[in-house]
Design a protein around this motif. Structure first.
Motif, PDB file in Angstrom:
ATOM      1  N   SER A  70      33.532   7.782 -86.943  1.00  0.00           N
ATOM      2  CA  SER A  70      32.346   7.219 -86.295  1.00  0.00           C
ATOM      3  C   SER A  70      31.283   8.287 -86.078  1.00  0.00           C
ATOM      4  CB  SER A  70      32.716   6.558 -84.969  1.00  0.00           C
ATOM      5  OG  SER A  70      33.470   5.391 -85.216  1.00  0.00           O
ATOM      6  N   LEU A  71      31.706   9.516 -85.802  1.00  0.00           N
ATOM      7  CA  LEU A  71      30.753  10.616 -85.659  1.00  0.00           C
ATOM      8  C   LEU A  71      30.078  10.915 -86.997  1.00  0.00           C
ATOM      9  CD1 LEU A  71      29.467  12.747 -83.854  1.00  0.00           C
ATOM     10  CD2 LEU A  71      31.431  14.225 -84.308  1.00  0.00           C
ATOM     11  N   ILE A  72      30.819  10.882 -88.072  1.00  0.00           N
ATOM     12  CA  ILE A  72      30.234  11.065 -89.409  1.00  0.00           C
ATOM     13  C   ILE A  72      29.241   9.945 -89.698  1.00  0.00           C
ATOM     14  CG2 ILE A  72      30.746  11.026 -91.885  1.00  0.00           C
ATOM     15  CD1 ILE A  72      33.372  12.491 -91.216  1.00  0.00           C
ATOM     16  N   PHE A  73      29.614   8.703 -89.390  1.00  0.00           N
ATOM     17  CA  PHE A  73      28.724   7.561 -89.589  1.00  0.00           C
ATOM     18  C   PHE A  73      27.439   7.743 -88.783  1.00  0.00           C
ATOM     19  CE2 PHE A  73      27.088   3.386 -88.387  1.00  0.00           C
ATOM     20  CZ  PHE A  73      27.025   2.736 -89.610  1.00  0.00           C
ATOM     21  N   ALA A  74      27.577   8.173 -87.532  1.00  0.00           N
ATOM     22  CA  ALA A  74      26.415   8.399 -86.674  1.00  0.00           C
ATOM     23  C   ALA A  74      25.508   9.465 -87.277  1.00  0.00           C
ATOM     24  CB  ALA A  74      26.866   8.811 -85.274  1.00  0.00           C
ATOM     25  N   ASN A  75      26.094  10.520 -87.788  1.00  0.00           N
ATOM     26  CA  ASN A  75      25.320  11.604 -88.386  1.00  0.00           C
ATOM     27  C   ASN A  75      24.559  11.127 -89.621  1.00  0.00           C
ATOM     28  OD1 ASN A  75      24.631  14.484 -88.411  1.00  0.00           O
ATOM     29  ND2 ASN A  75      25.823  14.524 -90.306  1.00  0.00           N
ATOM     30  N   GLU A  76      25.208  10.327 -90.451  1.00  0.00           N
ATOM     31  CA  GLU A  76      24.587   9.823 -91.681  1.00  0.00           C
ATOM     32  C   GLU A  76      23.506   8.783 -91.408  1.00  0.00           C
ATOM     33  OE1 GLU A  76      28.000   8.428 -93.806  1.00  0.00           O
ATOM     34  OE2 GLU A  76      28.514  10.436 -94.529  1.00  0.00           O
ATOM     35  N   ASN A  77      23.571   8.099 -90.262  1.00  0.00           N
ATOM     36  CA  ASN A  77      22.634   7.024 -89.935  1.00  0.00           C
ATOM     37  C   ASN A  77      21.802   7.336 -88.694  1.00  0.00           C
ATOM     38  OD1 ASN A  77      23.426   4.683 -91.852  1.00  0.00           O
ATOM     39  ND2 ASN A  77      25.356   5.550 -91.133  1.00  0.00           N
ATOM     40  N   GLU A  78      21.682   8.606 -88.372  1.00  0.00           N
ATOM     41  CA  GLU A  78      20.986   9.014 -87.156  1.00  0.00           C
ATOM     42  C   GLU A  78      19.548   8.509 -87.138  1.00  0.00           C
ATOM     43  OE1 GLU A  78      20.605  12.919 -84.385  1.00  0.00           O
ATOM     44  OE2 GLU A  78      20.765  13.255 -86.529  1.00  0.00           O
ATOM     45  N   GLY A  79      19.173   7.908 -86.018  1.00  0.00           N
ATOM     46  CA  GLY A  79      17.813   7.439 -85.820  1.00  0.00           C
ATOM     47  C   GLY A  79      17.489   6.096 -86.449  1.00  0.00           C
ATOM     48  N   LEU A  80      18.455   5.476 -87.108  1.00  0.00           N
ATOM     49  CA  LEU A  80      18.235   4.185 -87.762  1.00  0.00           C
ATOM     50  C   LEU A  80      18.833   3.064 -86.923  1.00  0.00           C
ATOM     51  CD1 LEU A  80      19.271   5.145 -91.411  1.00  0.00           C
ATOM     52  CD2 LEU A  80      16.964   5.065 -90.449  1.00  0.00           C
ATOM     53  N   LEU A  81      18.121   1.949 -86.833  1.00  0.00           N
ATOM     54  CA  LEU A  81      18.666   0.772 -86.169  1.00  0.00           C
ATOM     55  C   LEU A  81      19.684   0.144 -87.106  1.00  0.00           C
ATOM     56  CD1 LEU A  81      18.570  -1.186 -83.768  1.00  0.00           C
ATOM     57  CD2 LEU A  81      16.787  -2.448 -84.990  1.00  0.00           C
ATOM     58  N   ARG A  82      20.917   0.060 -86.634  1.00  0.00           N
ATOM     59  CA  ARG A  82      22.004  -0.438 -87.483  1.00  0.00           C
ATOM     60  C   ARG A  82      22.811  -1.505 -86.764  1.00  0.00           C
ATOM     61  NH1 ARG A  82      22.932   2.060 -92.578  1.00  0.00           N
ATOM     62  NH2 ARG A  82      24.607   0.583 -92.404  1.00  0.00           N
ATOM     63  N   ALA A  83      23.331  -2.438 -87.555  1.00  0.00           N
ATOM     64  CA  ALA A  83      24.315  -3.386 -87.033  1.00  0.00           C
ATOM     65  C   ALA A  83      25.631  -2.622 -86.912  1.00  0.00           C
ATOM     66  CB  ALA A  83      24.470  -4.563 -87.977  1.00  0.00           C
ATOM     67  N   VAL A  84      26.295  -2.771 -85.776  1.00  0.00           N
ATOM     68  CA  VAL A  84      27.508  -2.010 -85.505  1.00  0.00           C
ATOM     69  C   VAL A  84      28.612  -2.959 -85.058  1.00  0.00           C
ATOM     70  CG1 VAL A  84      28.495  -0.148 -84.129  1.00  0.00           C
ATOM     71  CG2 VAL A  84      26.082  -0.051 -84.771  1.00  0.00           C
ATOM     72  N   LYS A  85      29.759  -2.882 -85.707  1.00  0.00           N
ATOM     73  CA  LYS A  85      30.908  -3.705 -85.319  1.00  0.00           C
ATOM     74  C   LYS A  85      31.396  -3.287 -83.943  1.00  0.00           C
ATOM     75  CE  LYS A  85      32.547  -4.451 -90.000  1.00  0.00           C
ATOM     76  NZ  LYS A  85      33.657  -4.296 -90.942  1.00  0.00           N
ATOM     77  N   SER A  86      32.042  -4.201 -83.257  1.00  0.00           N
ATOM     78  CA  SER A  86      32.465  -3.939 -81.875  1.00  0.00           C
ATOM     79  C   SER A  86      33.413  -2.748 -81.777  1.00  0.00           C
ATOM     80  CB  SER A  86      33.100  -5.172 -81.263  1.00  0.00           C
ATOM     81  OG  SER A  86      34.250  -5.557 -81.975  1.00  0.00           O
ATOM     82  N   GLU A  87      34.327  -2.572 -82.738  1.00  0.00           N
ATOM     83  CA  GLU A  87      35.251  -1.437 -82.665  1.00  0.00           C
ATOM     84  C   GLU A  87      34.507  -0.116 -82.832  1.00  0.00           C
ATOM     85  OE1 GLU A  87      37.028  -1.503 -87.190  1.00  0.00           O
ATOM     86  OE2 GLU A  87      37.901  -2.832 -85.684  1.00  0.00           O
ATOM     87  N   ARG A  88      33.496  -0.072 -83.707  1.00  0.00           N
ATOM     88  CA  ARG A  88      32.710   1.142 -83.868  1.00  0.00           C
ATOM     89  C   ARG A  88      31.847   1.382 -82.631  1.00  0.00           C
ATOM     90  NH1 ARG A  88      31.062   3.221 -89.295  1.00  0.00           N
ATOM     91  NH2 ARG A  88      33.172   3.944 -89.019  1.00  0.00           N
ATOM     92  N   MET A  89      31.335   0.298 -82.010  1.00  0.00           N
ATOM     93  CA  MET A  89      30.541   0.440 -80.788  1.00  0.00           C
ATOM     94  C   MET A  89      31.403   1.064 -79.686  1.00  0.00           C
ATOM     95  SD  MET A  89      27.462  -0.014 -79.646  1.00  0.00           S
ATOM     96  CE  MET A  89      26.643  -1.322 -80.546  1.00  0.00           C
TER      97      MET A  89
END
Length: 67
Positions: A11-30
């Motif tokens: 999830s930290l890698i995902f956050a880094n790759e999508n930093e600053g972008l509005l994204r749909a996030v599944k409940s487990e990732r949230m």
């Protein structure tokens, strides 16, 4: 922190790759994002249910660089 659990690390890698972008996030990732925010690795800006913008903190960036 010595090691993050694999799901938190992913999830930290995902956050880094999508930093600053509005994204749909599944409940487990949230849930992972909330835990990472509590640990100081990210800042979470939840816009609506299942929608968020994530920013990686300096601590989170340093952790990723050292992996």
């Amino acid at each position: 922190m010595s090691n993050l659990e694999i799901n938190l690390y992913n999830s930290l890698i995902f956050a880094n790759e999508n930093e600053g972008l509005l994204r749909a996030v599944k409940s487990e990732r949230m849930n992972d994002f909330r835990e990472l925010e509590r640990l100081g690795y990210i800042e979470l800006d939840q816009k609506a249910t299942g929608m968020a913008i994530v920013y990686v903190t300096e601590l989170g960036s340093e952790y990723l660089e050292n992996q």
